[in-house]
Design a protein around this motif. Structure first.
Motif, short mmCIF file in Angstrom:
data_model
loop_
_atom_site.label_atom_id
_atom_site.label_comp_id
_atom_site.label_asym_id
_atom_site.label_seq_id
_atom_site.Cartn_x
_atom_site.Cartn_y
_atom_site.Cartn_z
N VAL A 210 1.93 -26.15 -13.54
CA VAL A 210 2.32 -25.98 -14.94
C VAL A 210 3.83 -25.80 -15.01
CG1 VAL A 210 2.11 -24.54 -16.99
CG2 VAL A 210 0.14 -24.87 -15.50
N CYS B 257 5.20 -25.16 -21.17
CA CYS B 257 3.95 -24.51 -21.60
C CYS B 257 4.20 -23.62 -22.81
CB CYS B 257 3.39 -23.66 -20.46
SG CYS B 257 1.96 -22.68 -20.96
N GLN B 258 3.34 -23.77 -23.83
CA GLN B 258 3.45 -22.92 -25.02
C GLN B 258 2.18 -22.10 -25.23
OE1 GLN B 258 6.10 -22.35 -26.69
NE2 GLN B 258 7.44 -24.04 -26.08
N GLY B 259 1.35 -22.04 -24.19
CA GLY B 259 0.20 -21.15 -24.30
C GLY B 259 -0.92 -21.63 -25.19
N HIS B 260 -1.16 -22.93 -25.24
CA HIS B 260 -2.30 -23.42 -26.02
C HIS B 260 -3.64 -23.06 -25.37
CE1 HIS B 260 -0.17 -26.26 -28.86
NE2 HIS B 260 0.77 -26.08 -27.98
N ALA B 261 -3.60 -22.74 -24.08
CA ALA B 261 -4.80 -22.28 -23.35
C ALA B 261 -5.88 -23.35 -23.20
CB ALA B 261 -5.40 -21.03 -23.99
N ARG B 262 -5.55 -24.59 -23.42
CA ARG B 262 -6.54 -25.66 -23.24
C ARG B 262 -6.91 -25.80 -21.76
NH1 ARG B 262 -9.47 -28.12 -25.41
NH2 ARG B 262 -8.85 -30.26 -25.80
N CYS B 263 -5.91 -25.66 -20.90
CA CYS B 263 -6.15 -25.82 -19.47
C CYS B 263 -7.13 -24.77 -18.96
CB CYS B 263 -4.83 -25.74 -18.70
SG CYS B 263 -3.89 -24.26 -19.06
N LEU C 48 -3.85 -17.29 -17.18
CA LEU C 48 -2.90 -17.00 -18.24
C LEU C 48 -2.25 -15.65 -17.99
CD1 LEU C 48 -5.09 -17.99 -21.35
CD2 LEU C 48 -3.54 -19.45 -20.02
N ALA D 284 0.33 -20.26 -19.28
CA ALA D 284 -0.47 -20.61 -18.11
C ALA D 284 0.37 -20.80 -16.84
CB ALA D 284 -1.24 -21.90 -18.38
N CYS E 115 -3.48 -31.16 -22.39
CA CYS E 115 -2.40 -30.21 -22.67
C CYS E 115 -1.49 -30.80 -23.74
CB CYS E 115 -1.60 -29.91 -21.41
SG CYS E 115 -0.10 -28.98 -21.78
N PRO E 116 -1.41 -30.14 -24.90
CA PRO E 116 -0.60 -30.71 -25.99
C PRO E 116 0.89 -30.78 -25.67
CG PRO E 116 -2.06 -28.97 -26.80
CD PRO E 116 -2.09 -28.91 -25.32
N GLU E 117 1.34 -29.98 -24.73
CA GLU E 117 2.78 -29.96 -24.44
C GLU E 117 3.14 -30.82 -23.23
OE1 GLU E 117 4.59 -28.53 -26.62
OE2 GLU E 117 3.15 -27.20 -27.63
N ALA F 199 2.56 -30.30 -20.26
CA ALA F 199 3.19 -29.34 -19.34
C ALA F 199 2.55 -29.35 -17.96
CB ALA F 199 3.09 -27.93 -19.93
N ILE F 200 1.44 -30.09 -17.81
CA ILE F 200 0.71 -30.04 -16.54
C ILE F 200 0.96 -31.30 -15.73
CG2 ILE F 200 -1.59 -29.93 -15.48
CD1 ILE F 200 -2.49 -28.36 -17.98
#
Ligand code: SF4
Lengths: 406, 69
Positions: free
Chosen positions: B9, B14-20, B30, B36, B59-61, B63-64
């Motif tokens: 990550v 990462c903005q913490g959407h927590a999807r992962c 988290l 994450a 992941c919307p950002e 980031a992964i």
């Protein structure tokens, strides 16, 4: 009351590409074909209405704006006929720009982690069942008035430590701030004042007797210099939590139930495959994203090749982005088990919704409990579904017939 | 032999959407703010490759990262 409370009517839209208006009844009723038409024409469209406003129509354009906090400010987050003066600490962190944004946001994040939401879940489940108990025997219900609205109202009241029975007041303020104030800025001032007065009593009580609620949490919080938060910050954040915590989730649950009411195949599938629920909730969030935030252009720049100029607002349409077929194949269809779903329903970039984990939990629980108790329901042909206007989109009247069709 | 996967990550994205975490709780954790990071050194245990790709593509950002070794 003076006649200032009468909102000015907007002329109907005849040219969606150059003169759009997100408060037009056609848009409120069914915005999807309008976005498709706009997207086919340009990644960014403009209207002279609202003192000048852009609307990005593609996922890429929305992403670019959300990530460019230098050219686009969050000090104004609602597109209105007027631009009221920017108040300090209006509703941090949603109205904050860097560098103030990060500390204000970090303050609010810990109470909203997925683990924190797990602890709240049993309470929300109980709330859903209490609500269903009240109407299940009637055979019909306005699900917006008697179910979807109350789930987030009661949950956030519970978290804030304020009476769940004050819900009607909260709903009134939200209506004033998010809908009426678009065309009448007095509504904004009046609602903000009333909310501050309301919270003042609760803040005083918590100063004397702290609890484990969010008001006490904010009173205990320290800023980066180790000082207690300014009062304006505390009240701003409380206003944000109340407003953002209710309308949005109310809308998301309502749109989901509306979809399931008119799509028996999806309803049956969710009942047969309950393990699909978390992914299905993401898809419903994508397809019926409730929230469109705004930004103000503060620096001249270019978005997807389109020049944008300071002084204009931006209707940062996460819902339109989520319908972009370049990002989501079959974007106009609800695919309950969609595997690749980078939807932007909770925003992108630093302003990602603080309450997203709460909203997801509430949606999942509210749909689960509803389907458990009411597996069969459909739109009542004798009633009318109505939709909210403006910043948040969701059903405000949702007449259902309950039980199998005769 | 199948390649080993590793997830990472990017903390700046990462903005913490927590999807992962929701899609692959074995691979992501988290912190107290809900942001994450990968579990351990990010090595993906055999059998969880699909979950690694799923987390990446949700992941919307963006980031992964998933790398093959
Ligand atoms: S899905 Fe992406 S943004 Fe969300 S917590 Fe995971 S890495 Fe961070």
């Amino acid at each position: 009351m003076s006649d200032v409370s009468q909102p000015a009517a907007h002329p109907p839209v005849t040219d969606w590409l150059h003169d759009f208006d997100h408060t037009d009844p056609h848009w409120t009723e069914d915005p999807f074909p309008i976005w498709d038409q706009m997207r086919a024409a340009s990644p960014v469209v403009h209207t002279e209405r609202f003192l000048g406003c852009y609307l990005p129509t593609t996922y890429e354009a929305v992403r670019q704006i959300a990530n460019d906090t230098e050219s686009f400010s969050s000090r104004r987050i609602i597109v209105r006929d007027e631009r009221p003066e920017v108040a300090k600490n209006a509703a941090p962190p949603i109205t904050s720009d860097p560098p103030d944004h990060k500390p204000a946001k970090q303050l609010l994040l810990p109470p909203f982690t997925p683990d924190a939401m797990k602890k709240l879940e049993p309470r929300v489940r109980a709330i859903c069942n209490e609500l269903i108990d009240e109407f299940i025997a009637d055979g019909k219900v306005d699900a917006a008035a008697r179910y979807t609205k109350h789930v987030p109202v009661r949950a956030i009241a519970h978290m804030l430590g304020i009476p769940e029975s004050d819900g009607d007041l909260f709903i009134k303020w939200i209506h004033m701030i998010l809908e009426l104030s678009i065309k009448n800025e007095m509504m904004l001032k009046q609602a903000a004042e009333e909310m501050t007065n309301y919270f003042a009593g609760h803040v005083e009580a918590r100063r004397k007797t702290p609890g484990d609620d969010l008001i006490s949490y904010l009173l205990n919080a320290r800023d980066k210099n180790g000082q207690p938060l300014e009062d304006s910050h505390i009240y701003g954040s409380l206003r944000l939590l109340l407003i953002a915590g209710i309308d949005t989730t109310w809308s998301a649950i309502g749109s989901s139930l509306w979809h399931l009411a008119k799509t028996p195949a999806d309803r049956e599938r969710l009942i047969a495959e309950p393990e699909l629920m978390p992914i299905a909730v993401e898809e419903l969030l994508r397809a019926y994203s409730p929230v469109t935030m705004a930004r103000e252009v503060v620096k001249e720049t270019t978005i997807s090749g389109c020049p944008v100029k300071p002084g204009n607002m931006v209707l940062l349409s996460f819902p339109a982005a989520n319908r972009d077929p370049r990002m989501f194949p079959d974007a106009d269809k609800v695919v309950l088990d969609r595997r690749e779903n980078r939807h932007a329903a909770f925003g992108l970039g630093i302003h990602r919704c603080v309450g997203s984990n709460l909203a997801r939990m509430e949606m999942q629980v509210a749909i689960e409990e509803w389907l458990k108790r009411i597996p069969d329901f459909r739109l009542d042909p004798a009633g009318t579904v109505t939709w909210s206007q403006g910043t948040v989109r969701g059903p405000r009247q949702l007449p259902f017939l309950l039980g199998k069709a005769m | 032999m199948a390649e080993r996967l590793r997830v990472h990550v990017d903390p700046d994205k990462c903005q913490g959407h927590a999807r992962c975490k929701a899609l692959a709780p074995e691979l992501f954790e988290l912190d107290e703010y809900g942001n994450a990071h990968e579990v351990g050194d990010g090595t993906v245990p055999t059998g969880l490759e699909d979950k690694a790709w799923l987390a990446k593509s949700n992941c919307p950002e963006i980031a992964i990262e998933v790398t093959e070794e």
